[in-house]
Motif scaffolding. Structure first.
Motif, PDB file in Angstrom:
ATOM      1  N   GLU A 233       0.080   3.611   6.184  1.00  9.67           N
ATOM      2  CA  GLU A 233       0.602   2.280   6.550  1.00  9.67           C
ATOM      3  C   GLU A 233       0.983   1.488   5.302  1.00  9.67           C
ATOM      4  O   GLU A 233       1.962   0.738   5.303  1.00  9.67           O
ATOM      5  CB  GLU A 233      -0.458   1.526   7.364  1.00  9.67           C
ATOM      6  CG  GLU A 233      -0.704   2.145   8.732  1.00  9.67           C
ATOM      7  CD  GLU A 233      -2.018   1.715   9.369  1.00  9.67           C
ATOM      8  OE1 GLU A 233      -2.187   1.969  10.572  1.00  9.67           O
ATOM      9  OE2 GLU A 233      -2.890   1.147   8.672  1.00  9.67           O
ATOM     10  N   GLU A 236       4.380   2.651   4.185  1.00 14.09           N
ATOM     11  CA  GLU A 236       5.417   2.057   5.023  1.00 14.09           C
ATOM     12  C   GLU A 236       5.651   0.607   4.652  1.00 14.09           C
ATOM     13  O   GLU A 236       6.791   0.150   4.542  1.00 14.09           O
ATOM     14  CB  GLU A 236       4.964   2.126   6.482  1.00 14.09           C
ATOM     15  CG  GLU A 236       5.870   2.955   7.362  1.00 14.09           C
ATOM     16  CD  GLU A 236       5.357   2.909   8.789  1.00 14.09           C
ATOM     17  OE1 GLU A 236       4.727   3.917   9.153  1.00 14.09           O
ATOM     18  OE2 GLU A 236       5.554   1.887   9.487  1.00 14.09           O
ATOM     19  N   GLU A 239       7.509   0.413   1.380  1.00 18.84           N
ATOM     20  CA  GLU A 239       8.899   0.867   1.546  1.00 18.84           C
ATOM     21  C   GLU A 239       9.741  -0.217   2.227  1.00 18.84           C
ATOM     22  O   GLU A 239      10.915  -0.393   1.907  1.00 18.84           O
ATOM     23  CB  GLU A 239       8.936   2.159   2.379  1.00 18.84           C
ATOM     24  CG  GLU A 239       8.607   3.379   1.537  1.00 18.84           C
ATOM     25  CD  GLU A 239       8.427   4.652   2.368  1.00 18.84           C
ATOM     26  OE1 GLU A 239       8.497   5.734   1.777  1.00 18.84           O
ATOM     27  OE2 GLU A 239       8.197   4.548   3.587  1.00 18.84           O
ATOM     28  N   THR A 240       9.126  -0.939   3.160  1.00 19.94           N
ATOM     29  CA  THR A 240       9.848  -1.994   3.870  1.00 19.94           C
ATOM     30  C   THR A 240      10.042  -3.233   2.993  1.00 19.94           C
ATOM     31  O   THR A 240      11.122  -3.801   2.926  1.00 19.94           O
ATOM     32  CB  THR A 240       9.061  -2.414   5.142  1.00 19.94           C
ATOM     33  OG1 THR A 240       8.697  -1.232   5.824  1.00 19.94           O
ATOM     34  CG2 THR A 240       9.883  -3.306   6.039  1.00 19.94           C
TER      35      THR A 240
END
Ligand code: ATP
Length: 324
Positions: A233, A236, A239-240
Protein backbone atom coordinates in the motif's frame (compact mmCIF):
# COMPACT_ATOMS: atom_id res chain seq x y z
CA UNK A 1 17.51 -30.49 41.96
CA UNK A 2 18.78 -33.65 40.29
CA UNK A 3 17.57 -33.54 36.72
CA UNK A 4 16.88 -30.44 34.63
CA UNK A 5 14.72 -30.49 31.53
CA UNK A 6 15.54 -27.96 28.82
CA UNK A 7 13.30 -27.04 25.87
CA UNK A 8 12.69 -24.42 23.21
CA UNK A 9 9.21 -23.10 22.56
CA UNK A 10 7.36 -20.64 20.33
CA UNK A 11 9.18 -19.00 17.41
CA UNK A 12 12.77 -20.15 16.97
CA UNK A 13 15.70 -17.76 17.00
CA UNK A 14 19.43 -17.97 16.31
CA UNK A 15 21.29 -18.64 19.54
CA UNK A 16 18.78 -21.15 20.91
CA UNK A 17 21.21 -24.00 20.20
CA UNK A 18 24.02 -22.14 21.93
CA UNK A 19 21.71 -21.77 24.96
CA UNK A 20 20.81 -25.48 24.93
CA UNK A 21 24.51 -26.31 24.78
CA UNK A 22 25.20 -24.03 27.69
CA UNK A 23 22.42 -25.51 29.86
CA UNK A 24 23.51 -29.08 29.06
CA UNK A 25 27.20 -28.42 29.73
CA UNK A 26 26.52 -26.47 32.93
CA UNK A 27 24.50 -29.45 34.19
CA UNK A 28 27.41 -31.75 33.32
CA UNK A 29 29.81 -29.39 35.09
CA UNK A 30 27.59 -29.31 38.18
CA UNK A 31 27.23 -33.09 37.99
CA UNK A 32 23.48 -33.16 37.63
CA UNK A 33 21.48 -34.80 34.87
CA UNK A 34 19.97 -32.99 31.91
CA UNK A 35 17.15 -34.03 29.60
CA UNK A 36 16.33 -32.43 26.29
CA UNK A 37 12.58 -32.05 25.73
CA UNK A 38 11.61 -32.09 22.06
CA UNK A 39 9.01 -29.79 20.41
CA UNK A 40 8.35 -27.56 23.40
CA UNK A 41 5.22 -28.18 25.46
CA UNK A 42 3.93 -30.60 22.84
CA UNK A 43 6.85 -32.97 23.42
CA UNK A 44 6.57 -32.46 27.16
CA UNK A 45 3.00 -33.76 27.08
CA UNK A 46 4.06 -36.74 24.97
CA UNK A 47 7.16 -37.50 27.03
CA UNK A 48 9.45 -36.93 24.05
CA UNK A 49 12.66 -36.67 26.09
CA UNK A 50 16.30 -37.51 25.51
CA UNK A 51 19.09 -37.64 28.07
CA UNK A 52 21.85 -35.21 27.12
CA UNK A 53 25.45 -35.10 28.21
CA UNK A 54 28.25 -32.70 27.37
CA UNK A 55 28.95 -34.56 24.11
CA UNK A 56 25.35 -34.43 22.88
CA UNK A 57 25.78 -30.77 22.14
CA UNK A 58 28.99 -30.89 20.11
CA UNK A 59 29.08 -28.58 17.08
CA UNK A 60 25.79 -26.82 17.63
CA UNK A 61 26.94 -23.43 18.97
CA UNK A 62 27.19 -22.17 15.39
CA UNK A 63 23.86 -23.56 14.16
CA UNK A 64 20.67 -21.56 13.67
CA UNK A 65 17.26 -22.96 14.61
CA UNK A 66 16.96 -25.41 17.49
CA UNK A 67 18.06 -29.06 17.60
CA UNK A 68 15.28 -29.70 20.14
CA UNK A 69 12.72 -28.34 17.63
CA UNK A 70 10.02 -25.93 18.62
CA UNK A 71 6.25 -26.08 18.51
CA UNK A 72 3.10 -24.34 19.55
CA UNK A 73 0.92 -26.49 21.77
CA UNK A 74 -2.82 -26.06 22.13
CA UNK A 75 -3.03 -28.96 24.58
CA UNK A 76 -0.74 -27.21 27.06
CA UNK A 77 -3.30 -24.43 27.32
CA UNK A 78 -5.64 -26.95 28.97
CA UNK A 79 -5.46 -28.23 32.54
CA UNK A 80 -5.49 -31.85 31.30
CA UNK A 81 -2.59 -31.18 28.96
CA UNK A 82 -0.52 -29.65 31.73
CA UNK A 83 -1.39 -32.53 34.08
CA UNK A 84 -0.14 -34.95 31.43
CA UNK A 85 3.06 -32.93 31.04
CA UNK A 86 3.57 -33.02 34.80
CA UNK A 87 3.06 -36.80 34.88
CA UNK A 88 5.57 -37.34 32.06
CA UNK A 89 8.17 -35.08 33.69
CA UNK A 90 7.77 -36.81 37.05
CA UNK A 91 7.97 -40.24 35.43
CA UNK A 92 11.27 -39.23 33.84
CA UNK A 93 12.59 -37.83 37.12
CA UNK A 94 12.82 -34.27 35.79
CA UNK A 95 12.47 -31.88 38.70
CA UNK A 96 13.16 -28.44 37.19
CA UNK A 97 12.84 -26.71 33.80
CA UNK A 98 14.72 -24.21 31.68
CA UNK A 99 12.42 -22.74 29.04
CA UNK A 100 13.95 -20.91 26.09
CA UNK A 101 11.30 -18.85 24.31
CA UNK A 102 9.17 -15.74 24.28
CA UNK A 103 6.23 -14.22 26.12
CA UNK A 104 3.78 -17.04 25.43
CA UNK A 105 6.21 -19.76 26.49
CA UNK A 106 6.90 -17.88 29.73
CA UNK A 107 3.18 -17.47 30.44
CA UNK A 108 2.70 -21.22 30.05
CA UNK A 109 5.67 -21.89 32.33
CA UNK A 110 4.30 -19.59 35.01
CA UNK A 111 0.88 -21.24 34.98
CA UNK A 112 2.57 -24.65 35.15
CA UNK A 113 4.61 -23.51 38.16
CA UNK A 114 1.53 -22.20 39.95
CA UNK A 115 -0.33 -25.45 39.41
CA UNK A 116 2.41 -27.95 40.23
CA UNK A 117 5.01 -25.90 42.11
CA UNK A 118 7.55 -26.93 39.46
CA UNK A 119 10.77 -24.86 39.45
CA UNK A 120 11.28 -22.98 36.18
CA UNK A 121 13.75 -20.45 34.84
CA UNK A 122 13.32 -18.65 31.51
CA UNK A 123 15.84 -17.62 28.85
CA UNK A 124 14.49 -15.02 26.39
CA UNK A 125 14.82 -16.35 22.84
CA UNK A 126 13.20 -14.25 20.13
CA UNK A 127 14.53 -12.02 17.38
CA UNK A 128 12.01 -9.28 18.20
CA UNK A 129 13.78 -8.05 21.34
CA UNK A 130 10.38 -7.41 22.86
CA UNK A 131 10.84 -8.81 26.35
CA UNK A 132 10.99 -6.64 29.42
CA UNK A 133 13.91 -7.24 31.80
CA UNK A 134 16.66 -7.69 29.25
CA UNK A 135 18.33 -5.24 26.90
CA UNK A 136 18.88 -8.05 24.40
CA UNK A 137 17.00 -11.25 23.63
CA UNK A 138 18.75 -14.21 22.00
CA UNK A 139 18.71 -13.93 18.24
CA UNK A 140 18.09 -10.22 18.00
CA UNK A 141 21.70 -9.30 17.22
CA UNK A 142 21.94 -12.02 14.57
CA UNK A 143 18.68 -10.86 12.99
CA UNK A 144 19.97 -7.27 12.85
CA UNK A 145 23.12 -8.42 11.09
CA UNK A 146 21.10 -10.49 8.63
CA UNK A 147 18.79 -7.59 7.83
CA UNK A 148 21.65 -5.13 7.38
CA UNK A 149 23.44 -7.54 5.04
CA UNK A 150 20.33 -7.98 2.93
CA UNK A 151 19.56 -4.25 2.76
CA UNK A 152 23.14 -3.64 1.61
CA UNK A 153 22.43 -6.00 -1.28
CA UNK A 154 19.11 -4.36 -2.07
CA UNK A 155 20.93 -1.01 -2.05
CA UNK A 156 23.25 -2.25 -4.82
CA UNK A 157 20.37 -2.96 -7.17
CA UNK A 158 18.39 0.08 -6.00
CA UNK A 159 21.17 2.49 -6.88
CA UNK A 160 21.92 0.82 -10.21
CA UNK A 161 18.35 1.55 -11.29
CA UNK A 162 17.65 4.72 -9.29
CA UNK A 163 14.90 2.95 -7.44
CA UNK A 164 13.03 3.40 -4.22
CA UNK A 165 12.63 0.24 -2.14
CA UNK A 166 10.22 -0.43 0.69
CA UNK A 167 11.80 -3.21 2.75
CA UNK A 168 9.52 -4.94 5.25
CA UNK A 169 11.19 -6.39 8.32
CA UNK A 170 9.77 -8.33 11.28
CA UNK A 171 8.21 -6.40 14.15
CA UNK A 172 4.43 -6.47 14.63
CA UNK A 173 4.42 -4.61 17.91
CA UNK A 174 7.94 -3.29 18.30
CA UNK A 175 10.30 -1.52 15.93
CA UNK A 176 13.66 -2.59 17.35
CA UNK A 177 14.75 -4.45 14.23
CA UNK A 178 13.47 -1.77 11.85
CA UNK A 179 15.04 1.11 13.74
CA UNK A 180 18.44 -0.42 14.39
CA UNK A 181 18.88 -2.18 11.07
CA UNK A 182 17.54 0.95 9.38
CA UNK A 183 20.20 3.14 10.94
CA UNK A 184 22.84 0.46 10.36
CA UNK A 185 22.00 0.16 6.68
CA UNK A 186 21.60 3.91 6.15
CA UNK A 187 17.87 3.83 5.34
CA UNK A 188 16.32 7.11 4.20
CA UNK A 189 13.23 6.53 6.31
CA UNK A 190 12.19 4.08 9.01
CA UNK A 191 8.56 3.31 9.80
CA UNK A 192 7.89 1.65 13.17
CA UNK A 193 4.85 0.68 15.28
CA UNK A 194 5.72 3.10 18.09
CA UNK A 195 5.61 6.40 16.18
CA UNK A 196 3.45 7.67 13.38
CA UNK A 197 5.48 10.23 11.52
CA UNK A 198 2.78 10.63 8.93
CA UNK A 199 2.66 9.93 5.22
CA UNK A 200 3.09 13.61 4.34
CA UNK A 201 6.43 13.61 6.07
CA UNK A 202 7.45 10.49 4.16
CA UNK A 203 6.65 12.18 0.83
CA UNK A 204 8.53 15.33 1.85
CA UNK A 205 11.53 13.33 2.87
CA UNK A 206 11.55 11.31 -0.35
CA UNK A 207 11.22 14.49 -2.37
CA UNK A 208 14.17 16.00 -0.55
CA UNK A 209 16.14 12.85 -1.05
CA UNK A 210 15.60 12.93 -4.80
CA UNK A 211 16.36 16.66 -5.03
CA UNK A 212 19.61 16.23 -3.15
CA UNK A 213 20.83 13.89 -5.87
CA UNK A 214 20.57 10.53 -4.14
CA UNK A 215 20.60 7.64 -6.56
CA UNK A 216 18.49 5.30 -4.45
CA UNK A 217 16.23 5.32 -1.45
CA UNK A 218 15.51 2.62 1.08
CA UNK A 219 12.56 2.84 3.45
CA UNK A 220 12.59 0.21 6.20
CA UNK A 221 9.10 -0.70 7.37
CA UNK A 222 8.28 -2.78 10.46
CA UNK A 223 5.36 -5.19 9.90
CA UNK A 224 3.21 -3.30 12.37
CA UNK A 225 4.19 0.24 11.38
CA UNK A 226 1.86 2.92 12.59
CA UNK A 227 0.97 4.49 9.25
CA UNK A 228 -1.42 1.54 9.01
CA UNK A 229 -0.28 0.81 5.45
CA UNK A 230 1.67 -2.28 4.51
CA UNK A 231 4.61 -2.11 2.10
CA UNK A 232 2.44 -2.75 -0.96
CA UNK A 233 0.00 0.00 0.00
CA UNK A 234 2.92 2.31 0.69
CA UNK A 235 4.28 1.61 -2.79
CA UNK A 236 0.92 2.49 -4.31
CA UNK A 237 0.65 5.61 -2.21
CA UNK A 238 4.04 6.91 -3.28
CA UNK A 239 3.46 5.99 -6.93
CA UNK A 240 0.23 8.01 -6.84
CA UNK A 241 1.45 11.00 -4.86
CA UNK A 242 5.06 11.15 -5.96
CA UNK A 243 5.37 9.72 -9.44
CA UNK A 244 9.06 10.62 -9.70
CA UNK A 245 10.05 7.26 -8.26
CA UNK A 246 10.35 3.77 -9.64
CA UNK A 247 9.19 1.86 -6.57
CA UNK A 248 9.86 -1.75 -5.55
CA UNK A 249 8.98 -3.82 -2.53
CA UNK A 250 10.96 -6.47 -0.69
CA UNK A 251 9.48 -8.49 2.17
CA UNK A 252 12.28 -10.19 4.06
CA UNK A 253 10.15 -12.72 5.97
CA UNK A 254 11.43 -15.81 7.72
CA UNK A 255 15.01 -15.55 6.53
CA UNK A 256 15.37 -13.06 9.39
CA UNK A 257 14.93 -15.89 11.87
CA UNK A 258 17.58 -18.16 10.41
CA UNK A 259 21.31 -18.35 10.06
CA UNK A 260 24.36 -18.93 12.16
CA UNK A 261 24.20 -16.88 15.38
CA UNK A 262 26.50 -13.87 15.73
CA UNK A 263 29.34 -14.00 18.24
CA UNK A 264 27.31 -11.68 20.45
CA UNK A 265 24.36 -14.10 20.55
CA UNK A 266 26.63 -17.10 21.19
CA UNK A 267 28.30 -15.41 24.13
CA UNK A 268 24.98 -14.16 25.49
CA UNK A 269 23.44 -17.64 25.19
CA UNK A 270 26.42 -19.20 26.97
CA UNK A 271 26.17 -16.72 29.83
CA UNK A 272 22.41 -17.05 30.16
CA UNK A 273 22.50 -20.86 30.16
CA UNK A 274 25.03 -20.95 32.99
CA UNK A 275 22.99 -18.51 35.06
CA UNK A 276 19.74 -20.38 34.45
CA UNK A 277 21.13 -23.65 35.82
CA UNK A 278 22.87 -21.92 38.72
CA UNK A 279 19.64 -20.17 39.66
CA UNK A 280 17.71 -23.45 39.76
CA UNK A 281 20.42 -24.99 41.96
CA UNK A 282 20.15 -21.98 44.27
CA UNK A 283 16.48 -22.83 44.71
CA UNK A 284 15.19 -19.95 42.58
CA UNK A 285 12.14 -20.16 40.36
CA UNK A 286 9.82 -18.05 38.17
CA UNK A 287 12.68 -15.83 37.05
CA UNK A 288 13.96 -14.88 33.62
CA UNK A 289 17.65 -14.46 32.94
CA UNK A 290 18.47 -11.20 31.17
CA UNK A 291 21.32 -8.85 30.41
CA UNK A 292 21.36 -5.25 31.54
CA UNK A 293 24.42 -2.96 31.49
CA UNK A 294 26.38 -6.03 30.41
CA UNK A 295 25.52 -7.78 33.67
CA UNK A 296 23.48 -10.97 33.84
CA UNK A 297 20.30 -10.16 35.75
CA UNK A 298 17.16 -11.96 36.93
CA UNK A 299 13.65 -10.56 36.50
CA UNK A 300 10.40 -12.12 37.76
CA UNK A 301 8.75 -13.77 34.76
CA UNK A 302 5.49 -12.12 35.80
CA UNK A 303 7.12 -8.74 35.14
CA UNK A 304 8.92 -9.86 31.99
CA UNK A 305 5.67 -10.85 30.29
CA UNK A 306 3.74 -7.77 31.33
CA UNK A 307 6.32 -5.05 30.91
CA UNK A 308 6.93 -3.21 27.67
CA UNK A 309 10.27 -2.61 26.06
CA UNK A 310 11.00 0.91 24.97
CA UNK A 311 12.35 1.91 21.62
CA UNK A 312 15.38 4.21 21.67
CA UNK A 313 13.85 7.36 20.22
CA UNK A 314 17.24 9.03 20.20
CA UNK A 315 17.98 6.69 17.29
CA UNK A 316 15.13 8.29 15.32
CA UNK A 317 16.91 11.62 15.64
CA UNK A 318 20.22 10.08 14.61
CA UNK A 319 18.54 8.53 11.59
CA UNK A 320 17.04 11.89 10.61
CA UNK A 321 20.40 13.64 10.85
CA UNK A 322 22.08 10.88 8.86
CA UNK A 323 19.68 11.29 5.96
CA UNK A 324 20.53 14.95 5.40
P1 ATP B 1 7.29 -15.95 19.93
O1 ATP B 1 6.15 -15.02 20.19
O2 ATP B 1 8.62 -15.29 20.00
O3 ATP B 1 7.10 -16.80 18.74
P2 ATP B 1 6.31 -17.27 22.27
O4 ATP B 1 6.98 -18.08 23.30
O5 ATP B 1 5.66 -16.00 22.73
O6 ATP B 1 7.35 -17.01 21.16
P3 ATP B 1 3.72 -18.52 21.74
O7 ATP B 1 3.30 -19.25 20.53
O8 ATP B 1 2.97 -17.33 22.16
O9 ATP B 1 5.26 -18.20 21.48
O10 ATP B 1 3.75 -19.55 22.98
C1 ATP B 1 4.37 -20.80 22.90
C2 ATP B 1 3.57 -21.85 23.60
O11 ATP B 1 3.44 -21.54 24.99
C3 ATP B 1 2.14 -22.00 23.13
O12 ATP B 1 2.03 -22.78 21.97
C4 ATP B 1 1.47 -22.69 24.32
O13 ATP B 1 1.71 -24.07 24.30
C5 ATP B 1 2.22 -22.07 25.49
N1 ATP B 1 1.38 -21.01 26.07
C6 ATP B 1 1.26 -19.73 25.67
N2 ATP B 1 0.35 -19.07 26.41
C7 ATP B 1 -0.14 -19.96 27.29
C8 ATP B 1 -1.12 -19.92 28.33
N3 ATP B 1 -1.80 -18.81 28.60
N4 ATP B 1 -1.35 -21.05 29.03
C9 ATP B 1 -0.68 -22.19 28.77
N5 ATP B 1 0.24 -22.29 27.80
C10 ATP B 1 0.52 -21.22 27.06
Amino acid sequence: IKKIGVFTSGGDSPGMNAAIRSVVRTCAYMKIECMGIYRGYEGMIEGDFKAMDARSVNNIINKGGTILKSARSLAFRTKEGRQQAYDKLTEAGIDALVVIGGDGSFTGALIFNQEFNFPIIGIPGTIDNDIFGTTYTLGYDTALNTVVEVIDKIRDTASSHNRLFFVEVMGRDVGHIALNAGVGAGAEEILIPEENLGLERLLESLKRSKASGKSSSIVVVAEGDKTGKNVFELKEYVETHLPIYDVRVSVLGHMQRGGSPSCFDRVLASRMGVRAVEALLEGKTNLMVGIQDNKITMTPISKAIKGHTKIDLELMRVSEIMTT
